[in-house]
Design a protein around this motif. Structure first.
Motif, short mmCIF file in Angstrom:
data_model
loop_
_atom_site.label_atom_id
_atom_site.label_comp_id
_atom_site.label_asym_id
_atom_site.label_seq_id
_atom_site.Cartn_x
_atom_site.Cartn_y
_atom_site.Cartn_z
N VAL A 44 -2.76 -14.27 -4.17
CA VAL A 44 -1.19 -14.54 -4.49
C VAL A 44 0.45 -13.24 -4.37
CG1 VAL A 44 -0.84 -13.24 -7.30
CG2 VAL A 44 0.29 -14.77 -6.90
N TYR A 47 2.60 -13.89 -0.37
CA TYR A 47 3.90 -13.70 0.56
C TYR A 47 4.34 -12.91 0.51
CZ TYR A 47 1.98 -18.91 -1.10
OH TYR A 47 1.13 -19.91 -0.17
N ARG A 163 -9.17 -15.90 -9.27
CA ARG A 163 -8.54 -16.79 -8.22
C ARG A 163 -8.96 -16.43 -6.52
NH1 ARG A 163 -2.38 -18.69 -7.69
NH2 ARG A 163 -2.76 -20.38 -6.57
N ASN A 217 -5.65 -27.21 0.33
CA ASN A 217 -3.87 -27.52 -0.55
C ASN A 217 -3.16 -27.27 -2.07
OD1 ASN A 217 -0.88 -27.91 0.94
ND2 ASN A 217 -1.02 -30.30 0.24
N GLN A 218 -4.34 -28.08 -2.42
CA GLN A 218 -3.60 -28.33 -3.56
C GLN A 218 -4.40 -27.22 -4.71
OE1 GLN A 218 -6.44 -31.57 -4.95
NE2 GLN A 218 -4.82 -33.55 -4.67
N LYS A 219 -4.72 -26.19 -4.65
CA LYS A 219 -5.39 -25.32 -5.05
C LYS A 219 -3.97 -24.43 -4.73
CE LYS A 219 -9.59 -25.97 -5.60
NZ LYS A 219 -9.88 -25.27 -7.34
N GLY A 220 -3.75 -24.38 -3.42
CA GLY A 220 -2.01 -23.72 -3.32
C GLY A 220 -2.70 -22.74 -2.26
N TYR A 221 -3.81 -22.31 -1.46
CA TYR A 221 -4.91 -21.64 -0.68
C TYR A 221 -4.05 -21.84 0.86
CZ TYR A 221 -8.21 -21.23 -4.68
OH TYR A 221 -8.40 -20.97 -5.59
N GLY A 223 -1.14 -21.89 1.85
CA GLY A 223 0.13 -21.07 2.02
C GLY A 223 -0.44 -19.46 1.68
N TRP A 224 -1.55 -19.35 1.72
CA TRP A 224 -2.50 -18.07 1.43
C TRP A 224 -2.81 -17.76 2.70
CZ3 TRP A 224 -5.86 -17.38 -3.53
CH2 TRP A 224 -4.86 -17.59 -4.67
#
Length: 253
Positions: A44, A47, A163, A217-221, A223-224
């Protein structure tokens, strides 16, 4: 030493009875981190961290058990943090990693299966005393407001690190990490070889099937991953800082 206990010298479980009079007088500066050239990071954070630090992955072997950890590179030489100045201030305007901000506290597993955790602290940290600073407990023996805020931060960090482990497991599941050795060049044309770290393969990422991409994508990964890949452009900047700091140190000597 495990990644978790990097920076810590004497980890002690916080006890309401034993430490009821303990206070924490904040110590200015980051002397404790001045000699570490990397710290583990939570996904997290990427970014913000990716604006200032190269983010890489490393494999560690603990008695045959290999774990992969994302790291923020703070320097290019063991024992030198190029973001900490000689007065122990952090480089102005740069994100301070949560791993360092949580010090001198740490959450450790209270039992073998890690189903329970306890708040610990580095009792060697000079800010702990019984006379001045922020009390950890009230006169009635309850958690102080400061300790509650600390617990909230520590629990949040713990959750995000869990996570992050899931994130790394998915990277390994899809074989997205590859060994990398790179030659980086400073703005003054000085070359430096960086070896033995892992990065996400853009080629393998592009070849992932739809189902895997949807999961990431659904887990936000995703972007990471993007933040990690963008962060690698900080390697030449880190080399510039490294050379500048070494030059300053040589002049002083």
């Amino acid at each position: 030493m495990s990644n978790t206990m990097l920076l810590y010298k004497n980890v002690t479980a916080l006890s309401r009875d034993t430490h009821k009079s303990l206070k924490l007088d904040p110590v200015t500066g980051f002397e404790v981190a001045a000699k570490t050239h990397w710290v583990p990071t939570a996904g997290v954070e990427l970014y913000q961290a990716a604006h200032h630090y190269p983010v890489v992955f490393v494999n560690e072997n603990h008695n045959g058990d290999v774990t992969t950890t994302p790291l923020l590179l703070l320097g290019l030489e063991a024992g030198r943090n190029d973001f900490v100045a000689s007065d122990y201030s952090w480089k102005k305007g740069c994100y301070i990693p949560a791993f360092i901000r949580r010090y001198p506290f740490v959450i450790a597993a209270a039992n073998k299966d890690a189903s329970e955790f306890t708040l610990c602290f580095d009792s060697s940290f000079p800010g702990f005393n019984k006379k001045k600073g922020k009390a950890l407990f009230t006169k009635e023996g309850k958690n102080s407001e400061f300790l509650e805020e600390t617990l909230q931060f520590m629990n949040g960090f713990n959750i995000e690190m869990k996570r992050t482990r899931e994130f790394v497991d998915l990277l390994n599941k899809h074989l997205l990490l590859e060994k990398c050795a790179a030659q980086i060049v400073s703005s003054t044309n000085v070359a430096f070889n960086v070896q033995d770290f892992l990065v996400v393969s853009e080629k393998k990422l592009a070849n992932l099937d739809g189902e895997a991409l949807v999961e990431l994508n659904q887990k936000g990964y995703l972007g990471w991953i993007t933040a990690h890949l963008m962060s690698l452009s900080n390697l030449p900047k880190l080399l510039d800082m490294h050379l500048e700091n070494k030059s300053s140190a040589d002049v002083k000597h």
